[in-house]
Enzyme design. Sequence first.
Site, PDB file in Angstrom:
ATOM      1  N   CYS A 144       0.912  -1.058   0.192  1.00 27.82           N
ATOM      2  CA  CYS A 144       0.031  -0.102  -0.192  1.00 27.82           C
ATOM      3  C   CYS A 144       0.837   1.216   0.022  1.00 27.82           C
ATOM      4  CB  CYS A 144      -0.964   0.065   1.231  1.00 27.82           C
ATOM      5  SG  CYS A 144      -2.126   1.483   1.173  1.00 27.82           S
TER       6      CYS A 144
ATOM      7  N   CYS B 121       0.491   3.737   1.524  1.00 24.81           N
ATOM      8  CA  CYS B 121       0.629   4.453   3.146  1.00 24.81           C
ATOM      9  C   CYS B 121       1.724   4.010   3.646  1.00 24.81           C
ATOM     10  CB  CYS B 121      -0.524   4.029   3.962  1.00 24.81           C
ATOM     11  SG  CYS B 121      -0.775   2.345   4.402  1.00 24.81           S
TER      12      CYS B 121
ATOM     13  N   HIS C 154      -2.149  -3.520   7.100  1.00 29.71           N
ATOM     14  CA  HIS C 154      -2.531  -4.338   6.033  1.00 29.71           C
ATOM     15  C   HIS C 154      -1.691  -5.589   6.659  1.00 29.71           C
ATOM     16  CE1 HIS C 154      -3.826  -0.985   3.737  1.00 29.71           C
ATOM     17  NE2 HIS C 154      -2.899  -0.389   4.344  1.00 29.71           N
TER      18      HIS C 154
ATOM     19  N   CYS D 169      -6.422   4.456   5.178  1.00 26.00           N
ATOM     20  CA  CYS D 169      -5.021   4.756   5.502  1.00 26.00           C
ATOM     21  C   CYS D 169      -4.767   5.779   4.630  1.00 26.00           C
ATOM     22  CB  CYS D 169      -4.320   3.310   5.434  1.00 26.00           C
ATOM     23  SG  CYS D 169      -4.308   2.453   3.792  1.00 26.00           S
TER      24      CYS D 169
ATOM     25  N   HIS E 184      -8.191 -17.089  -3.712  1.00 22.55           N
ATOM     26  CA  HIS E 184      -9.900 -16.257  -3.827  1.00 22.55           C
ATOM     27  C   HIS E 184      -9.891 -15.698  -4.979  1.00 22.55           C
ATOM     28  CE1 HIS E 184     -10.215 -17.042   0.320  1.00 22.55           C
ATOM     29  NE2 HIS E 184      -9.331 -16.275   0.772  1.00 22.55           N
TER      30      HIS E 184
END
Length: 1122
Positions: free
Chosen positions: A696, A698, A704, A781, A833
């Site tokens: 990310c 951030c 995370h 975030c 997933h």
Amino acid sequence: MNSPNESDGMSGREPSLEILPRTSLHSIPVTVEVKPVLPRAMPSSMGGGGGGSPSPVELRGALVGSVDPTLREQQLQQELLALKQQQQLQKQLLFAEFQKQHDHLTRQHEVQLQKHLKQQQEMLAAKQQQEMLAAKRQQELEQQRQREQQRQEELEKQRLEQQLLILRNKEKSKESAIASTEVKLRLQEFLLSKSKEPTPGGLNHSLPQHPKCWGAHHASLDQSSPPQSGPPGTPPSYKLPLPGPYDSRDDFPLRKTASEPNLKVRSRLKQKVAERRSSPLLRRKDGTVISTFKKRAVEITGAGPGASSVCNSAPGSGPSSPNSSHSTIAENGFTGSVPNIPTEMLPQHRALPLDSSPNQFSLYTSPSLPNISLGLQATVTVTNSHLTASPKLSTQQEAERQALQSLRQGGTLTGKFMSTSSIPGCLLGVALEGDGSPHGHASLLQHVLLLEQARQQSTLIAVPLHGQSPLVTGERVATSMRTVGKLPRHRPLSRTQSSPLPQSPQALQQLVMQQQHQQFLEKQKQQQLQLGKILTKTGELPRQPTTHPEETEEELTEQQEVLLGEGALTMPREGSTESESTQEDLEEEDEEDDGEEEEDCIQVKDEEGESGAEEGPDLEEPGAGYKKLFSDAQPLQPLQVYQAPLSLATVPHQALGRTQSSPAAPGGMKSPPDQPVKHLFTTGVVYDTFMLKHQCMCGNTHVHPEHAGRIQSIWSRLQETGLLSKCERIRGRKATLDEIQTVHSEYHTLLYGTSPLNRQKLDSKKLLGPISQKMYAVLPCGGIGVDSDTVWNEMHSSSAVRMAVGCLLELAFKVAAGELKNGFAIIRPPGHHAEESTAMGFCFFNSVAITAKLLQQKLNVGKVLIVDWDIHHGNGTQQAFYNDPSVLYISLHRYDNGNFFPGSGAPEEVGGGPGVGYNVNVAWTGGVDPPIGDVEYLTAFRTVVMPIAHEFSPDVVLVSAGFDAVEGHLSPLGGYSVTARCFGHLTRQLMTLAGGRVVLALEGGHDLTAICDASEACVSALLSVELQPLDEAVLQQKPNINAVATLEKVIEIQSKHWSCVQKFAAGLGRSLREAQAGETEEAETVSAMALLSVGAEQAQAAAAREHSPRPAEEPMEQEPAL
């Protein structure tokens, strides 16, 4: 009669009496006081002479005795009734008072509520009005800003129009415009290069300014190129000098031979456009120092004292003097410093033979290029002193700079410019062709050494991912000199309409060389065919590289020229080439460069090199997984120069093998027979640091759970424990978009498999449309993501997710091909997933599903087993193979009746269509009280997973190895208490399948200690290291009730498709120790029964043989033979 204690109650038959106090109750007279009044007529019975006054008669006692008890009872009842009535009245009064007070309080409360609501509404209305005012003010400010911006734009436009008008109406003596900084820099560079052009007569090989020295312009087949002109001292490209006393009668036009490969039409058209570019301020695409990437390369400036003249040998000229070093032209296409001859590589480079006899070093040139054996004698010889290293590094560097500058300007070299750097094998072919005279060797060797110096300097300073290759050095130097000298590049000369060559010794020599070269090409073709047959028989024919959609047609043409025309040194690995990865890195790391600039940066990698700058120093190529195209490459002998007479007609030309890109081997070493490099038959581990870039924006890893530290920690743990040194480290690569589309849709592949800067170029069908930048959500975030937890980094995530898929593909293909025993892929982000068109749960591309598909498509793997022990159900993997009977998917996950992410994976989901029964979901229910642990997982493997897997009999086993079921993960991301040691034992059980071809791919797991411990246990099991035994308490423990219920349901459903699980239904509640004992006893019973049955059959057979009558046709022993 009001009593203060009215709330007291009475028990018994008359409860209302309790209303009165006890004192009042006792005060009730028992007898009725009667004051009798005697009748006046009644005489006194006792009167006598008592004085005549009547005395009262005491009748109390008599009256009391005479009162009827019934009357008394009635009176009492009446009084009690009166009391009851009075009590009821009091109750009614009290209730009425209470009701009145309650109504009053209710009305007051309602009034207060209404007042409060009114205040709230007033406050809300005031707040809304304030917000409306603020929004209105904001809108007014925005409108004002827009108006201001529009005014500024109008003013700027007016100013520009005024400037344009002024420029249009300017006087001719004034400047037309003010150049920008970039234009000024390029103009300054152009002027400096013009000012540095040497004056005639600078060196001993310069061409004198004489009109007779310029030959005629020889026309080529391409008549579209206009003749070039230049200032004095700059010869036109097509005007050729006649060197020295050489007679002009021997001048003949160059002819194109059949051995020269034709360039692509597209490259020719692009070159024509470059030739017609007249302004030096425009962007040049044919130079190496103009593009953004090439600006990082070293720019060697400065010239030696006395700059030499420009190139004195141009194409189309007659044979020139060997004194000009730039006229040394090798057959393989290196033109040295000749700036007007584009280089063309022959398909095969020349290698030194093992027998280094003087005759084998006889050199010759291509008949289509000027010879170096005609003209004056060379004044420079190569001796050992010239090849001695300079004692001072600065002096050597200065000499190299002067040498390069002198060579760029067309001059020659002296001995002091020589270097001791070893000559790469790909350049040794230059020394095998040309003149057999010692001076021809000397001049040619100067070029070889100088090109190597320039290559090494540019390699040290250039970007590591795009290092200079020796095969491209000649072209780089030539284009670099064209940029500096500002001489236009033209096409190679075509066959001319000239008369036959005069029968001179030079012409005869060229004819001999042409014949020998044709023979060489024939031999080379035969070698290629034989080599192709050998590779085809052994089944080791390398795969053709699959092209990336983002590679343009020009880039493919350029790569094919490098791989085929220049002789690539390595063969592409499975589904990818080094040039593809280089091209992708160019697109992602230097997006402002266009395709033409990237074409010049194609890298020909060494077999032992690193995968790129992103890979750590400990990641090295453990061996070529796929065999080289040319297996006859041998280490080279050191270059030695012999002075031998030219005997071209008698010395046959030996077919030369492909050279290595490494420097020449030391002298005296014999070349060992080349054997294909094979991987050790052990566990393979794949890891690439490029996957760390997916994070990310951030930068906060605490927010995370799926962060780069996961795979870093696992890699460090394997290094610390020494397990990594026992494994074979595999180089990863990025998966192609075509490979990803075997499972995912094209839209999904383009959206998450491309960076925003090259997405529009790749999206030829415009599938993404204008909403491609609006597919992400802003996270709390500050970063962006697909959902609240699946983060996305626009610059690096696309390459990282493709790298994860490619790493698993490389590892699985090597295991399936038998090069490795098994493997463990340390990759991120996870993938189980990811559905066909949906990214979720930290997953973008389903690595395991893509690998299974490609194993079946490319390696013809029949059946694939996928075991998913991540605590979350792999909904993407189940979706990919729900109707496929060739892939068995078994998942052990927390289900909790659909209340745990992702909510899918019910036991009833068994597959669809032809794939019914090939989807097994061990869906744990019952929450985490008690949690599922080692006993439950081992029981599931014993009763469901392993029996079905053995009956399925897969060819390859892929494991979605998520470790979030290990103890240490909290309930939202885990909640179970499986030990890391247990996963090692589960891995050991899976190794009994498919001949041990098991590949584990990291999926989930976010507690660093837990995933490191579990990964260590799994790798130990793959390496067949002795595992720590399970605790005795675990072996004696029975699975909990929830787990038994889950397994009973799974067996009930799956027994319709797999009969092997039915026998385990009765023993689900037993401990592991009991189950082992039962299985041992059952095995012994089966063995005993088998022995008994065999003995009974043998006894029956013997009895049958004894009692059976002898056949009639069989003669008795006593009967005489007929």
